[in-house]
Design an enzyme around this catalytic site. Structure first.
Site, PDB file in Angstrom:
ATOM      1  N   ASN A   1     -57.687  41.398   6.091  1.00 17.91           N
ATOM      2  CA  ASN A   1     -56.964  40.551   4.997  1.00 17.91           C
ATOM      3  C   ASN A   1     -56.634  39.218   5.380  1.00 17.91           C
ATOM      4  O   ASN A   1     -55.966  38.501   4.652  1.00 17.91           O
ATOM      5  CB  ASN A   1     -55.651  41.371   4.714  1.00 17.91           C
TER       6      ASN A   1
ATOM      7  N   ASP B   1     -55.360  37.566   8.034  1.00 18.45           N
ATOM      8  CA  ASP B   1     -53.967  37.092   8.610  1.00 18.45           C
ATOM      9  C   ASP B   1     -54.431  36.760  10.011  1.00 18.45           C
ATOM     10  O   ASP B   1     -53.312  36.572  10.684  1.00 18.45           O
ATOM     11  CB  ASP B   1     -52.936  37.989   8.494  1.00 18.45           C
TER      12      ASP B   1
ATOM     13  N   ASP C   1     -57.709  44.985  11.369  1.00 13.04           N
ATOM     14  CA  ASP C   1     -57.017  46.034  10.755  1.00 13.04           C
ATOM     15  C   ASP C   1     -57.862  47.086  10.232  1.00 13.04           C
ATOM     16  O   ASP C   1     -58.969  47.241  10.615  1.00 13.04           O
ATOM     17  CB  ASP C   1     -56.010  45.326   9.473  1.00 13.04           C
TER      18      ASP C   1
ATOM     19  N   ASP D   1     -52.827  58.522  26.419  1.00 12.65           N
ATOM     20  CA  ASP D   1     -52.535  57.457  27.203  1.00 12.65           C
ATOM     21  C   ASP D   1     -51.654  57.900  28.567  1.00 12.65           C
ATOM     22  O   ASP D   1     -50.849  58.838  28.072  1.00 12.65           O
ATOM     23  CB  ASP D   1     -51.568  56.401  26.361  1.00 12.65           C
TER      24      ASP D   1
ATOM     25  N   GLU E   1     -56.497  59.746  29.736  1.00 12.98           N
ATOM     26  CA  GLU E   1     -56.594  58.756  30.873  1.00 12.98           C
ATOM     27  C   GLU E   1     -55.947  59.291  32.076  1.00 12.98           C
ATOM     28  O   GLU E   1     -54.811  59.515  32.048  1.00 12.98           O
ATOM     29  CB  GLU E   1     -55.753  57.366  30.251  1.00 12.98           C
TER      30      GLU E   1
END
Length: 544
Positions: free
Chosen positions: A38, A40, A44, A212, A273
């Site tokens: 987009n 910016d 995304d 994570d 992880e």
């Protein structure tokens, strides 16, 4: 290691032989840096969806997306405010649904990142805990009474104490930044909420998660001192963190999560992880009723060294075979300097890639390594990683491996954003366009072309990735002999010369070389230049 090969039996059992994840090539996308849809300056979901065709052409089996949740921004999205939402800068939940549909239409699986060890300090639970020490939410974190000194000697992995004070004087635990308070997994409400989170995304069609800090979650119930302070070791976190990592109760959670995934007709997968120094401990996380994959990071953290590479491969294959699990391999990710810089040359990085893609098990690639990207130089004024700031600039941080992906050498923004867009969130270095996808796609000798050829050959030769391995070493030359478990008559041997001089190795036919220059075949002997890897077979090539 002796020149005699170390053989390993097939670790595949039962109906899981056909599970896609056992020998998958998984591509990690650092969402913020992959593609800006987009304008910016921030990557995304729209950008990622527009580039799925590239991943299909690369030949990977799955895409793993780093955290997309609303975040406080303290640690690259790993400080989560809402686990069932999407940060508006990346899109919305419907964009995730669209990504899954688009990816599945191309035959690609989708893995998301989940962060169960801690939340953002802006999470509704923590905000309620700050407001009311007696609230149920306060019991979901590690709060200890006021005092002049921190409750113990535990250290943050980003530097400094792992304890901070609330405005009313209480201490709370954060093994990362103060904006990432650790959850208390002894509280059953925490586990129940994460069950709901898993099902929310699974119901949307997501195929699994990268977990994570999967070796964390539980802490010593008595909050006793660690025997030492945090100090990164060569291979991972060791006994100096015995009170804050790898608590035995952690395996109960992975059995619980595995049961949630297995309740879906087509199953779901989890990769953890597991940054532990002891590979035998890592292997326990991949037992048949726990995680499908448990990352071990020895290759990623090893220098260019033949004994280290050979010993790691041999030990990892043995450990994962002992629990009936495939070995996942990784050379790069969003937390580690890129291979070209770590190893000292693109030549070495290409050779290491060819080695990894030959090994039995799955291979995890980090976006940009297939382009041979070096670690980027990021000016201090542009850095955003908390490691840099919490260390007072003594540690460079991880921004250098997170610089936006170069797609097009004709564009000032390297094709990461459309022309006229906002400046990228991290500056694109001079010369970055030299590595661009469009330039490498047209060059048969490029690093991108090497990855495409290697991944394609994994499907042509069952010995690669899904085969059985035997590891041996002669000096600084490592040999991996691979045979297909199915009885396919095409064995493959991977040789990698990690010495400083040419080696001479037995081979009938070279399938692929990390650098063809200097590789000469004559009378069953191949000249293998320094810092080069080859795949060879005794049989003629049959591209059926």
């Amino acid at each position: 290691m002796s020149a005699e090969p170390i053989l390993f039996s097939d670790a595949r059992h039962g109906d899981e032989n056909a599970a896609w994840w056992r020998d998958a090539v998984v591509y990690q996308v650092y969402l913020r840096s992959f593609a800006d849809g987009n304008g910016d300056g921030i990557g995304d979901f729209a950008g990622l969806r527009s580039r799925l065709g590239y991943l299909k052409s690369l030949g990977v089996d799955a895409v793993w997306v780093t955290p997309h949740y609303p975040s406080g921004g303290a640690d690259g999205g790993y400080d989560v405010i809402d686990y069932k939402a999407v940060d508006p800068v990346y899109g919305d939940v419907e964009d995730v649904r669209g990504l899954v549909e688009d990816a599945h239409g191309l035959g690609l699986k989708v893995l998301l990142d989940i962060v169960p060890n801690h939340t953002s300090d802006q999470h509704a639970w923590f905000q309620r805990a700050l407001a009311d020490p007696d609230s149920p939410e306060a019991a979901r974190y590690h709060f200890l009474p006021p005092g002049e000194e921190p409750p113990n000697n535990w250290q943050s992995m980003f530097g400094g104490p792992a304890w901070s004070r609330t405005p009313d004087g209480r201490w709370y635990l954060h093994l990362f930044t103060p904006q990432q308070p650790d959850l208390n997994w002894d509280n059953p409400e925490v586990a129940e909420d994460f069950d709901d989170t898993l099902r929310f995304w699974y119901d949307l069609g997501v195929d699994g998660f990268r977990v994570d800090v999967a070796y964390g979650l539980f802490k010593d119930a008595e909050y006793r001192d660690n025997p030492g302070v945090y100090s990164p070791t060569l291979f991972g976190h060791g006994p100096e963190q015995v009170m804050t990592t790898n608590q035995p109760r952690i395996h109960e959670i992975w059995r619980r999560w595995r049961a949630v995934g297995d309740s879906y007709a087509d199953g779901r997968m989890l990769v953890g992880e597991v940054s532990l120094a002891d590979l035998k401990q890592v292997g326990l996380y991949a037992r048949p009723d726990e995680l499908q994959h448990a990352f071990q990071f020895r290759l990623l953290k090893s220098k260019w060294d033949a004994p280290a590479f050979a010993d790691t491969i041999a030990e990892a294959l043995a450990v994962f075979e002992s629990v009936g699990a495939p070995a996942p391999w990784v050379l790069g990710n969003h937390d580690k300097a890129r291979q070209v810089t770590r190893y000292g040359s693109l030549r070495r990085a290409r050779a290491a890639a060819l080695l990894m893609l030959a090994l039995p098990g799955s291979a995890y690639l980090y976006a940009g390594e297939e382009l041979g990207l070096p670690e980027a130089e990021v000016p201090d004024a542009a850095k955003q990683d908390p490691i840099f700031f919490r260390s007072g600039g003594k540690r460079a941080g991880r921004d250098g491996c997170r610089v936006p992906m170069p797609w097009d050498d004709h564009d000032a923004l390297a094709g990461f954003s459309a022309a006229g867009s906002a400046e990228p969130w991290l500056p694109i270095p001079d010369g970055w366009r030299d590595h661009a996808v469009n330039r490498q796609a047209a060059d048969p000798s490029s690093t991108l072309s090497l990855y495409r050829q290697a991944i394609s050959m994994r499907s042509l030769y069952p010995a690669l990735g899904s085969g059985l391995g035997a590891v041996s070493r002669i000096g600084d030359v490592v040999r991996i002999d691979l045979v297909a478990r199915s009885g396919d008559p095409d064995p493959v041997t991977c040789w990698i010369n990690m010495s400083s001089s040419t080696a001479f190795v037995p081979a009938r036919r070279v399938l692929l070389a990390s650098d063809r220059a200097g590789v000469r075949e004559r009378d069953g002997i191949v000249e293998l230049p320094a810092d080069t890897a080859i795949w060879v077979t005794p049989n003629p090539v049959d591209l059926r």
